[in-house]
Enzyme design. Structure first.
Site, PDB file in Angstrom:
ATOM      1  N   GLU A 141       8.622   6.689 -18.215  1.00 41.06           N
ATOM      2  CA  GLU A 141       7.277   7.244 -18.379  1.00 41.06           C
ATOM      3  C   GLU A 141       6.668   6.826 -19.718  1.00 41.06           C
ATOM      4  OE1 GLU A 141       7.048  11.511 -16.561  1.00 41.06           O
ATOM      5  OE2 GLU A 141       9.101  11.121 -17.178  1.00 41.06           O
ATOM      6  N   LYS A 161      16.636  19.748 -13.929  1.00 39.14           N
ATOM      7  CA  LYS A 161      15.819  18.544 -14.074  1.00 39.14           C
ATOM      8  C   LYS A 161      16.504  17.417 -14.845  1.00 39.14           C
ATOM      9  CE  LYS A 161      11.994  17.913 -13.072  1.00 39.14           C
ATOM     10  NZ  LYS A 161      10.759  18.314 -13.723  1.00 39.14           N
ATOM     11  N   HIS A 203       0.834  -1.226   0.000  1.00 35.76           N
ATOM     12  CA  HIS A 203       0.000   0.000   0.000  1.00 35.76           C
ATOM     13  C   HIS A 203       0.859   1.262   0.000  1.00 35.76           C
ATOM     14  CE1 HIS A 203      -3.293  -2.702   1.342  1.00 35.76           C
ATOM     15  NE2 HIS A 203      -2.346  -3.217   2.123  1.00 35.76           N
ATOM     16  N   SER A 237      14.813  19.339 -18.906  1.00 36.24           N
ATOM     17  CA  SER A 237      13.691  20.263 -19.053  1.00 36.24           C
ATOM     18  C   SER A 237      14.150  21.466 -19.857  1.00 36.24           C
ATOM     19  CB  SER A 237      13.219  20.710 -17.667  1.00 36.24           C
ATOM     20  OG  SER A 237      12.547  21.961 -17.761  1.00 36.24           O
TER      21      SER A 237
END
Ligand code: ARG
Length: 469
Positions: free
Chosen positions: A296, A289, A162, A283
């Site tokens: 992804e 970044k 969880h 980025s």
């Protein structure tokens, strides 16, 4: 007859040609040309079968095979030939090319056969080859995970359920959990290849060939290990494509989980993993970044793989028996899913291999004493308490620690004993990270010995499969 009114495969009974828009709509060569190598192979085998029943002479078969070889070479040498062709589908293309090479002799090649069985044969051969190549890619990912598991053996990880701290495990155990999932995918791919492995040639359009061709020899020639059992089923069965798409959807789903874990582990909050530059992007605005775009995109592309499976299932739903043109819709989703999963597996294997783990950080987080609260309950069980009572007491001790705003392992012993008099120094000594891991050396457990054995087992299984990368 030495001439025909056009080069179509089916023009005889028509007065007028097809509507232009419809004609464009029904064509499949723009994507089914991918099956050409299989179509040429089926033509070789089929003409031998026709020789067997006296339709072609040995000399004619030789001429046809030589022409097929030339067509093969020309396809390789001139990609524009396919791009610029006005063929309706790959069967039309092949027949036209043979007519160009051989003249009227080429008109004999389609004797006793149908495009319905041809496309099924070609597509089955494609899936067999595709599934085998996908097995190699999936095995490379399993190997990458196993190598990382070996490299980081002994490094603890705060195990979660969880998304909450649960119990300590080894980082290697986590990596092997993913490897197990992809090992199951290897079995699914093998099943898909097996389901494609039946030769439909000799089925005709639906009723079986009227010439007694040797179907077993045809199958052997083409590398199939068996023949399909029913001609009507053979021209409409696409279960092999569904099986392959299911295997691909399974891989994509497993990849999406690995991707999610990898994205989380690379986040500043977890800071477990260092994203390899090779598989990250920056980025355009924020100079600091480094984004996990590889993971992804892998996670994101899973949607279209699942959709490809659904697409074919939906196409097949409610189709009557026998060949229907709807079946032409089977190829594009499968080709696309195959290409995407191939890339996804390759990129995942590369990213896994190049990921570095921050072992200090992993050790620090895994040192959270909350992860050892179950160990306290188990220590009480070893001292004779029923587990439910031990669980209650450990819970009360944990709550008291929360109240005192310190880890439960730093509570004074007398405070602990007020709740559970059975706890002594020896019991506390059983509640360390090292002791917790060491107690879990049963098969499948996260103890170091068990994990080492699991790595060995995995490697043996991979090499038995002959699928090591
Ligand atoms: N292009 C068709 C397909 O992909 C193959 C042959 C069509 N057969 C026919 N009878 N029109 O399924």
């Amino acid at each position: 007859m030495t001439d025909r009114k056009d080069d179509k495969l089916w023009g005889g009974r028509f007065d007028r040609g097809p509507d232009k828009v419809f004609d464009e709509f029904q064509r499949s060569f723009s994507f089914d040309h991918r099956l050409l190598p299989f179509e040429l192979a089926v033509n070789r085998a089929w003409t031998k079968a026709l020789q067997g029943v006296g339709i072609l002479t040995g000399e004619e078969v030789e001429q046809i095979h030589a022409a097929l070889d030339r067509i093969d070479d020309r396809i390789a040498a001139t990609p524009a030939w396919i791009a610029e062709s006005d063929a309706e589908d790959l069967h039309h293309f092949t027949e036209k090319a043979l007519v160009e090479e051989l003249g009227p002799l080429a008109w004999k090649v389609h004797t006793g056969r149908s495009r319905n069985e041809l496309v099924a044969a070609d597509f089955r051969l494609f899936v067999m080859e595709a599934a085998a190549s996908m097995q190699r890619r999936a095995a490379a990912l399993v190997n990458a995970l196993a190598s990382q598991a070996e490299h980081y053996l002994g490094v603890p990880l705060a195990g979660m359920t969880h998304m909450q701290h649960a119990q300590p495990i080894l980082l290697s155990h986590f990596l092997l959990a993913h490897a197990e999932a992809f090992s199951r995918d290897l079995a699914r791919l093998a099943h898909a290849a097996e389901s494609a492995d039946a030769c439909p040639m000799g089925s005709g359009a639906l009723a079986g060939c009227s010439f007694p061709v040797d179907r077993q020899a045809l199958a052997r020639d083409l590398g199939f290990s068996r023949i399909t059992a029913n001609s009507l089923d053979a021209v409409s069965d696409r279960d092999f494509a569904l099986d392959y798409l299911f295997a691909l959807a399974g891989i994509a789903t497993h990849l999406s989980r690995l991707a999610e874990d990898s994205v989380l582990f690379a986040s500043q909050e977890f800071a477990y993993a260092i994203l390899p530059d090779e598989y990250a992007t920056g980025s355009s605005l924020m100079p600091q970044k480094k984004n996990p775009d590889s993971w992804e995109l892998i996670r994101g592309k899973t949607g279209r793989i699942t959709a490809a499976l659904l697409s074919l299932l939906t196409t097949l739903k409610g189709l009557p028996s026998s060949y229907q043109r709807d079946l032409q819709e089977d190829k594009e989703p499968l080709f696309a899913a195959h290409d995407q999963v191939a890339a996804m597996l390759e990129i995942a294997a590369g990213a896994v291999s190049k990921t570095q783990y921050d072992t200090d950080r992993l050790r620090r987080v895994a040192a959270d004493p909350a992860l050892l609260t179950t160990e306290l309950a188990d220590a009480l069980v070893r001292r004779g308490l029923p587990f439910r009572r031990a669980h209650d007491l450990a819970g009360l001790i944990f709550r008291e620690a929360e109240r005192q705003k310190r880890p439960w392992t730093e509570l004074p012993l007398e405070d602990i004993r007020k709740i559970a008099p059975e706890v002594d120094a020896a019991a506390l000594a059983e509640c360390t990270l090292a002791a917790s891991l060491a107690r879990r050396n049963l098969p499948g457990g996260t103890g170091e010995e068990a994990v080492r054995a699991a790595i060995d087992l995995l490697k043996t299984r991979l090499s038995k499969r002959g699928a090591t990368a």
